[in-house]
Design a protein around this motif. Structure first.
Motif, PDB file in Angstrom:
ATOM      1  N   ASP A 138      26.594  -6.685  25.759  1.00  0.00           N
ATOM      2  CA  ASP A 138      26.558  -5.430  26.457  1.00  0.00           C
ATOM      3  C   ASP A 138      27.858  -4.800  26.381  1.00  0.00           C
ATOM      4  N   ASP A 139      28.532  -4.905  25.339  1.00  0.00           N
ATOM      5  CA  ASP A 139      30.105  -4.341  25.477  1.00  0.00           C
ATOM      6  C   ASP A 139      30.021  -2.821  25.131  1.00  0.00           C
ATOM      7  N   ILE A 140      30.154  -1.735  25.744  1.00  0.00           N
ATOM      8  CA  ILE A 140      30.022  -0.492  25.392  1.00  0.00           C
ATOM      9  C   ILE A 140      31.497  -0.042  24.604  1.00  0.00           C
ATOM     10  N   PHE A 141      32.442  -0.961  24.565  1.00  0.00           N
ATOM     11  CA  PHE A 141      33.627  -0.476  23.763  1.00  0.00           C
ATOM     12  C   PHE A 141      33.655  -0.792  22.249  1.00  0.00           C
ATOM     13  N   THR A 142      32.333  -1.609  21.922  1.00  0.00           N
ATOM     14  CA  THR A 142      32.271  -1.650  20.493  1.00  0.00           C
ATOM     15  C   THR A 142      31.858  -0.415  19.731  1.00  0.00           C
ATOM     16  N   GLU A 143      32.552  -0.333  18.449  1.00  0.00           N
ATOM     17  CA  GLU A 143      32.308   1.044  17.657  1.00  0.00           C
ATOM     18  C   GLU A 143      31.605   0.559  16.583  1.00  0.00           C
ATOM     19  N   VAL A 144      30.567   1.201  16.201  1.00  0.00           N
ATOM     20  CA  VAL A 144      29.699   1.148  14.874  1.00  0.00           C
ATOM     21  C   VAL A 144      30.031   2.378  14.321  1.00  0.00           C
ATOM     22  N   GLN A 145      30.787   2.401  13.140  1.00  0.00           N
ATOM     23  CA  GLN A 145      31.082   3.508  12.241  1.00  0.00           C
ATOM     24  C   GLN A 145      30.065   3.938  11.595  1.00  0.00           C
ATOM     25  N   PRO A 146      30.072   5.079  11.188  1.00  0.00           N
ATOM     26  CA  PRO A 146      28.990   5.613  10.184  1.00  0.00           C
ATOM     27  C   PRO A 146      29.019   4.827   8.882  1.00  0.00           C
ATOM     28  N   HIS A 172      31.961   6.511  24.206  1.00  0.00           N
ATOM     29  CA  HIS A 172      32.650   7.358  24.991  1.00  0.00           C
ATOM     30  C   HIS A 172      33.132   8.761  24.148  1.00  0.00           C
ATOM     31  N   GLY A 173      32.434   9.804  24.562  1.00  0.00           N
ATOM     32  CA  GLY A 173      32.701  11.046  23.749  1.00  0.00           C
ATOM     33  C   GLY A 173      31.456  11.546  23.065  1.00  0.00           C
ATOM     34  N   SER A 174      30.608  10.667  22.825  1.00  0.00           N
ATOM     35  CA  SER A 174      29.447  10.852  22.161  1.00  0.00           C
ATOM     36  C   SER A 174      28.137  10.388  22.797  1.00  0.00           C
ATOM     37  N   THR A 175      28.284  10.039  24.129  1.00  0.00           N
ATOM     38  CA  THR A 175      26.954   9.400  24.665  1.00  0.00           C
ATOM     39  C   THR A 175      26.234  10.536  24.955  1.00  0.00           C
ATOM     40  N   ALA A 176      26.463  11.521  25.584  1.00  0.00           N
ATOM     41  CA  ALA A 176      25.627  12.692  25.830  1.00  0.00           C
ATOM     42  C   ALA A 176      24.841  13.248  24.513  1.00  0.00           C
ATOM     43  N   SER A 428      41.310   3.589  29.804  1.00  0.00           N
ATOM     44  CA  SER A 428      41.225   2.579  28.731  1.00  0.00           C
ATOM     45  C   SER A 428      40.234   1.432  29.033  1.00  0.00           C
ATOM     46  N   ALA A 429      39.892   0.821  28.201  1.00  0.00           N
ATOM     47  CA  ALA A 429      39.235  -0.236  28.489  1.00  0.00           C
ATOM     48  C   ALA A 429      39.605  -1.596  29.382  1.00  0.00           C
ATOM     49  N   THR A 430      40.921  -1.433  29.357  1.00  0.00           N
ATOM     50  CA  THR A 430      41.676  -2.507  29.988  1.00  0.00           C
ATOM     51  C   THR A 430      42.431  -1.993  31.088  1.00  0.00           C
ATOM     52  N   THR A 431      42.193  -0.847  31.484  1.00  0.00           N
ATOM     53  CA  THR A 431      42.808  -0.373  32.876  1.00  0.00           C
ATOM     54  C   THR A 431      41.903  -0.286  33.826  1.00  0.00           C
ATOM     55  N   MET A 520      34.933   4.314  34.935  1.00  0.00           N
ATOM     56  CA  MET A 520      36.039   3.514  35.316  1.00  0.00           C
ATOM     57  C   MET A 520      35.553   2.072  34.930  1.00  0.00           C
ATOM     58  N   VAL A 521      36.384   1.080  34.796  1.00  0.00           N
ATOM     59  CA  VAL A 521      36.338  -0.171  34.669  1.00  0.00           C
ATOM     60  C   VAL A 521      36.888  -1.193  35.646  1.00  0.00           C
ATOM     61  N   THR A 522      36.052  -2.030  36.173  1.00  0.00           N
ATOM     62  CA  THR A 522      36.574  -3.072  37.160  1.00  0.00           C
ATOM     63  C   THR A 522      36.294  -4.383  36.276  1.00  0.00           C
ATOM     64  N   GLU A 523      37.265  -5.304  36.651  1.00  0.00           N
ATOM     65  CA  GLU A 523      37.470  -6.523  36.115  1.00  0.00           C
ATOM     66  C   GLU A 523      36.927  -7.665  37.150  1.00  0.00           C
ATOM     67  N   ILE A 524      35.914  -8.618  36.752  1.00  0.00           N
ATOM     68  CA  ILE A 524      35.412  -9.746  37.320  1.00  0.00           C
ATOM     69  C   ILE A 524      36.149 -11.014  36.764  1.00  0.00           C
TER      70      ILE A 524
END
Length: 670
Positions: A138-146, A172-176, A428-431, A520-524
């Motif tokens: 469940d990685d929401i930073f994966t991108e699947v291009q057209p 992020h940017g096209s979820t809605a 960012s995904a790492t902030t 936001m992103v938290t890190e476990i």
């Protein structure tokens, strides 16, 4: 096509315009064959298709939805509005191949940040599942291009609680624009056999994907995307969004909640019979307050987690975008309206939307929706009203009661003003906004959840106290959520960082706010697989290994568990085969040729009629000599029952040759 590849038995073809058009035509023809009426208000209720194969394909493409008085282009899955209901079990590995059949942007907006952008880029989020956030999970930073595809693999823990979840794009940017346009579907993690009372597990299930399709809002979002694209250097032609920006294809746009893609459908049920309603509010914004006047409604679970003591009497729901609820419903004979209304005094507030130049495109917010959702027609089929038991399930150790536990760390989260959290926006995904160890209890002090639904990925959280306004006991201490919108702005909750390390995302589930940076992103940190060692101290019976334990019944019910062949029920698992009957005695030998023929046996009384509702076939024992019982209906795939033994012969005679053995019959499927 210029390139093709085989991936897990699915053929993915890229850069193949003719094949792309042919596939879309085929999908449209298949949809027509399905004949779900989305154009008529009050049409017969239909449920989404189901897929329990554990190898699912979701194809995202442009789609024209035909509603009452309107045709509107959107982006959705598998040639319909909304995707299939996916079923899995604890311990399963679920594979989902996401195919992106959207056309590429003429001018790329991928470099833009915290604005509406890249409407053709996508990915997938399994909302509420307790699974890894690392790719291919469940990685929401994966991108699947057209024109490309990606296979997600979700390893569901053996101890995962059964419940109702859902999936939708989360780029992020096209979820809605994608999730709000109908690219969403339900996920059901099934309850292990024996984990619920029989009266609950045998109920018919009815799926309600409550999609808030706010056409004017999505058009405003698309127009804002066009402005952002042109500001980045694209031309008007290059930045034209042909799906939403120009409004409806024909007719007048609507702002309404659809039920499985239909407008206020009519559902027929049996009067005085209990049903399980599985509901997800698939929405970009707004508040749903569902009620069913004249019927008995009990709350069984919220956000995929059973209540500490279930079920609970309620009069209405309180569902923010992304929430799920499982209801137990029984209606007397008559017609009942399932509706959302704002007749109760609400403390929800409209967000600071300022049209296309401001937040949320066209306003957004948490305004309570007022409309009929469905008509429920309950017909008398001979059922008698009864009471369900009150019970507590044996809980997985990641869901033990944390209300009396002291957290090892507390994180403050201030939601708003939009699009900020704690005064910051997504970087960012790492902030990381915070860091927390795996295998610990963490406190979250939430502020602003009366206006911004708070959603946490991967790990659910528990209310530690009753809110000041419980909404007639809809919210109580001990309840679990993964998305929270309440009339009270400030609440303290606790989570258990069970097993999984890495990224844990949280955001406002007004999805326009999320796209514009309210995430936001938290890190476990720590070692993957670390567990909270205090769980067994809290509850010595909690489940770690996927074993099944019977629920604790606190108040017995008066209902009798029944099976059902309702068209709204998922296919039940086949029951175990009945115990074999004793072998029949040897048949009577033929009489000697010189003897006169025996008189015919006296006729037997006909078996009693079989009346609905169906019930398990288990005739009680009777004193001999019993009459021949009626044949017991066999589950699909079961071998036929052997015939009843004939009357024993009167004169003794030499036994005949043994009959040939009966043909071998395979056992029924498990």
């Amino acid at each position: 096509g210029k390139e093709s590849l085989s991936m897990n038995r699915h053929i993915i073809v890229r850069s193949a315009p003719l094949l792309h058009v042919s596939m879309l035509f085929l999908l449209s023809q298949l949809q027509l064959a399905g004949a779900v009426d989305t154009e008529t208000i009050g049409a017969t209720f239909e449920q989404p298709t189901e897929d329990s194969s554990l190898d699912v394909t979701l194809t995202l493409a442009e789609y024209t939805h035909a509603g009452p008085g309107v045709q509107q282009m959107t982006r959705s899955f598998n040639g319909g509005l909304g995707g299939p209901t996916i079923r899995a079990k604890p311990g399963d590995t679920l594979k989902v191949t996401l195919v992106n059949n959207l056309p590429a942007e003429a001018f790329s907006t991928a470099s833009l940040h915290n604005v509406f952008k890249t409407p053709s880029m996508t990915n997938l989020h399994t909302h509420g599942l307790h699974v890894s956030s690392a790719a291919p999970g469940d990685d929401i930073f994966t991108e699947v291009q057209p024109g490309e595809s990606y296979q997600y693999t979700y390893v569901i823990p053996t101890y995962h609680m059964g419940g109702t979840f859902w999936y939708h794009p989360h780029h992020h940017g096209s979820t809605a624009i994608q999730a709000g346009g109908g690219a969403a579907g339900m996920i059901i993690v099934e309850d292990p056999a024996g984990s619920l009372p029989d009266e609950i597990s045998s109920l018919e299930e009815i799926v309600f994907v409550l999609l808030h399709l706010d056409m004017p809002e999505l058009t405003a979002v698309a127009q804002q995307y066009e402005n952002n694209c042109q500001a980045a250097g694209g031309t008007e032609v290059e930045c034209d969004d042909t799906v939403w920006a120009n409004g409806a294809v024909s007719g007048t746009q609507t702002n309404s909640v659809l039920v499985n893609g239909q407008s206020q459908p009519t559902l027929t049920i049996a009067a005085n019979r209990w049903y399980r309603f599985r509901m997800v509010f698939a929405a970009v914004n707004s508040l749903l307050a569902p009620s069913l006047t004249g019927c008995t409604v009990k709350l069984l679970a919220k956000d995929g987690v059973y209540l500490q003591s279930a079920p609970r009497d309620i009069t209405e729901g309180y569902m923010g975008p992304g929430n799920r609820a499982d209801w137990l419903v029984s209606c007397p004979a008559g017609t009942h309206i399932f509706a959302s209304d704002n007749s109760r005094r609400r403390r929800s507030r409209r967000m600071q939307g300022k049209g296309p130049g401001g937040m949320a495109g066209g306003g957004g917010g948490t305004t309570t929706l007022t409309q009929a959702l469905a008509t429920i027609v309950a017909t008398d089929q001979g059922d008698t009203a009864c009471d369900l038991p009150v019970f507590s399930v044996k809980r997985p150790c990641y869901l033990v009661d944390l209300t009396s536990t002291t957290p090892s760390q507390t994180v403050a989260i201030q939601l708003g003003p939009p699009p900020s959290i704690n005064g910051n926006t997504f970087t960012s995904a790492t902030t990381y906004e915070a860091s927390m160890p795996v295998g610990a209890v963490i406190g979250l002090n939430l502020n602003g959840v009366n206006g911004h639904p708070f959603h946490l990925h991967i790990n659910p959280f528990q209310l530690t106290t009753n809110p000041a306004d419980t909404v007639n006991n809809y919210f109580l201490a001990g309840d679990w959520h993964d998305t929270l919108l309440t009339p009270d702005g400030n609440l303290n909750v606790r989570i258990q960082t069970d097993y999984f390390v890495g990224k844990q995302v949280f955001h406002c589930h007004i999805l326009e706010h999320e796209d514009q940076g309210m995430m936001m992103v938290t890190e476990i940190t720590g070692t993957e697989g670390t567990l909270y060692t205090g769980a067994e101290t809290i509850d010595s019976t909690c489940i770690r290994d996927g074993s099944v334990a019977a629920p604790t019944i606190t108040t017995a019910g008066t209902c009798v568990a029944t099976s059902s062949d309702s068209p709204f029920s998922p296919p039940p698992p086949s029951p175990p085969p009945p115990p074999p009957l004793p072998p029949p005695p040897p048949p009577s030998p033929p009489p000697p040729p010189s003897s006169p023929p025996s008189p015919p046996p006296a006729p037997q009384a006909p078996p009693p009629p079989f009346s609905p509702p169906p019930s398990p076939c288990n005739p009680p024992p009777v004193s001999p000599p019993p009459p021949s019982p009626p044949a017991c209906p066999q589950p699909p795939g079961s071998p036929p029952s052997p015939p009843s033994p004939p009357s024993p012969p009167s004169p003794p005679s030499p036994p005949p040759a043994p009959p040939p053995p009966p043909p071998s019959v395979p056992p029924p499927p498990p």
